[in-house]
Design an enzyme around this catalytic site. Structure first.
Site, PDB file in Angstrom:
ATOM      1  N   SER A 193       0.833  -1.200   0.000  1.00 13.64           N
ATOM      2  CA  SER A 193       0.000   0.000   0.000  1.00 13.64           C
ATOM      3  C   SER A 193       0.872   1.257   0.000  1.00 13.64           C
ATOM      4  O   SER A 193       0.553   2.238  -0.677  1.00 13.64           O
ATOM      5  CB  SER A 193      -0.931  -0.008   1.212  1.00 13.64           C
ATOM      6  OG  SER A 193      -0.179   0.129   2.394  1.00 13.64           O
ATOM      7  N   ARG A 197       0.419   3.602  -3.227  1.00 12.85           N
ATOM      8  CA  ARG A 197      -0.233   4.881  -2.981  1.00 12.85           C
ATOM      9  C   ARG A 197       0.605   6.007  -3.599  1.00 12.85           C
ATOM     10  O   ARG A 197       0.096   6.855  -4.321  1.00 12.85           O
ATOM     11  CB  ARG A 197      -0.390   5.110  -1.488  1.00 12.85           C
ATOM     12  CG  ARG A 197      -1.090   6.425  -1.166  1.00 12.85           C
ATOM     13  CD  ARG A 197      -1.173   6.688   0.317  1.00 12.85           C
ATOM     14  NE  ARG A 197      -1.873   5.620   1.020  1.00 12.85           N
ATOM     15  CZ  ARG A 197      -1.278   4.766   1.837  1.00 12.85           C
ATOM     16  NH1 ARG A 197       0.023   4.849   2.051  1.00 12.85           N
ATOM     17  NH2 ARG A 197      -1.968   3.830   2.433  1.00 12.85           N
ATOM     18  N   ASN A 201      -0.558   8.045  -7.060  1.00  7.71           N
ATOM     19  CA  ASN A 201      -0.798   9.488  -7.035  1.00  7.71           C
ATOM     20  C   ASN A 201       0.074  10.226  -8.021  1.00  7.71           C
ATOM     21  O   ASN A 201      -0.392  11.081  -8.770  1.00  7.71           O
ATOM     22  CB  ASN A 201      -0.542  10.027  -5.629  1.00  7.71           C
ATOM     23  CG  ASN A 201      -1.791  10.016  -4.791  1.00  7.71           C
ATOM     24  OD1 ASN A 201      -2.648  10.861  -4.948  1.00  7.71           O
ATOM     25  ND2 ASN A 201      -1.901   9.024  -3.929  1.00  7.71           N
TER      26      ASN A 201
END
Lengths: 257, 157
Positions: A193, A197, A201
């Site tokens: 994660s 992440r 992004n």
């Protein structure tokens, strides 16, 4: 592949921008642009802070020192807020992560065509300037953090303590396989994660910049300016999240139940 | 887009950066921060102490000033009293001296008066004698009335 990319217009433009400059085959491929830019940015970070550290005095600080101390204080507050043990590694680790990730992300704010254009003038075909849009960079960092989590879990709780935590929590010894499965997923989810992440992004952000760059010139400033402003927030936030989650995960590794 | 050996290179770079930060960057900056914090705290404490000391000194000074005022007023009172006494004493002596002078003057006057009386008497008696002489010279023999004459002159004298 290069000729293909040029031939396919807009799609080609996008693919070209998102292709790394690489050497080697298969797994042993090296993304030179990622390695180069992250090393340069790392050197920039280290150089700036070393300069501040060399001149550090307890008296009246200079501008460089004030800035460095501001970051140090900021990171230290974050560490103290969520980490209560004693560990000399965590705060410097958090500072490195925050600054390095921020600098990676900051590369996103350079106009998308500038550095590849300079590269192409120097004979470099592909150039991806934002290291955090490379899964290798984000995963390298999150896997390093994961290794530290495992290391400290074993060091603080002992191998048996760590194993017990994996097997007997949260539902007690009667549901051992289920516990183990849950815990393993929980642990492995951490690095994945973290890496995804940040990657997601920044990759999305970069993609939008590239898409904006495909629009007619008079529309570009209208769109890329607000997106860049918004992106300043995102790049800082992503660096911050990566740092804080690292601190939280490591403090969890230090907690003995 | 795929995971490859870049990962390993990035991990090495990351490890180096963290090591460098931990070894050469964090400690001096953090120490200087802590030291400055301590310095500021010490300075504040010292300032507070100084203020306290000042308050104490002020209090002390006030006390001393009060004492000095009391003392000085006492001294002034004493001096006034002494001055009054002196004035009284000098008044007394002056009075006495005046009285004495008056007495002396009175005595002198008395003396003068006596002297004047004496000389007047003598003159008067001489005059009376001469007049009597002149009156009597015609009738009285000096030698014959010697006794009477001397008696009279004695009486007059």
């Amino acid at each position: 592949m290069a000729t293909e990319a040029h031939a396919e217009g807009a799609t080609g433009y996008i693919i070209h921008h998102l292709t790394s400059l690489s050497v080697g085959e298969g797994f042993w491929t090296l993304n030179l642009d990622t390695l180069f830019f992250s090393a340069v940015l790392g050197a920039l970070f280290v150089w700036f802070f070393k300069m501040a550290a060399d001149k550090a005095t307890a008296g009246v600080p200079g501008l460089v020192q004030i800035f460095a101390e501001m970051l140090i204080e900021f990171v230290d507050t974050q560490v103290k807020d969520s980490f209560h043990g004693k560990n000399k590694l965590i705060a410097p680790l958090a500072l490195t992560i925050f600054c390095w990730v921020f600098l990676w992300n900051f590369m996103d704010l350079f106009p998308v065509d500038i550095l590849p254009l300079i590269g192409s003038l120097m004979g470099i075909e592909y150039l991806r300037v934002v290291p955090s849009t490379d899964l290798n960079a984000t995963f390298a960092m999150s896997i390093s953090v994961f290794c530290l989590i495992i290391f400290y879990s074993i060091k603080i709780k002992g191998p048996w303590g760590f194993a017990k935590e994996l097997m007997f929590q949260p539902f007690g010894p009667w549901l051992l396989p289920f516990n183990l499965l849950l815990k393993l997923v929980e642990e492995i989810a951490k690095p994945i994660s973290l890496a995804l992440r940040l990657f997601g992004n920044l990759y999305a952000g970069e993609l939008i910049f590239i898409l904006i760059a495909l629009l007619p010139w008079y529309l570009q400033p209208v769109l890329s300016f607000p997106w860049a402003i918004f992106h300043i927030l995102i790049i800082t936030l992503q660096a911050f999240i990566f740092m804080v989650l690292t601190i939280v995960y490591l403090s969890m590794a230090h907690e003995d139940h | 887009m795929s995971i490859n050996a870049t990962l390993i290179g990035q991990m090495i770079t990351f490890a180096l950066l963290v090591w460098f930060t931990m070894k050469y960057i964090w400690p001096p900056l953090f120490d200087s921060l802590e030291e400055r914090k301590k310095k500021i705290a010490d300075g504040l404490a010292a300032a507070e102490k100084g203020q306290e000391a000042m308050h104490l000194a002020e209090k002390k000074a006030k006390g001393v000033l009060k004492e000095a005022k009391e003392q000085s007023s006492e001294i002034v009172n004493l001096a006034q009293k002494r001055a009054n006494e002196l004035v009284e004493a000098s008044k007394d002596t002056a009075k006495k001296e005046g009285e004495r002078l008056i007495l002396v003057a009175k005595a002198q006057i008395e003396q003068e008066k006596q002297n004047a009386k004496e000389s007047l008497r003598k003159e008067v008696s001489a005059l009376a004698l001469r007049a009597a002489e002149q009156i009597l010279s015609a009738e009285i023999d000096k030698t014959k009335h010697q006794d009477i004459l001397s008696k009279i002159s004695k009486q007059l004298g």
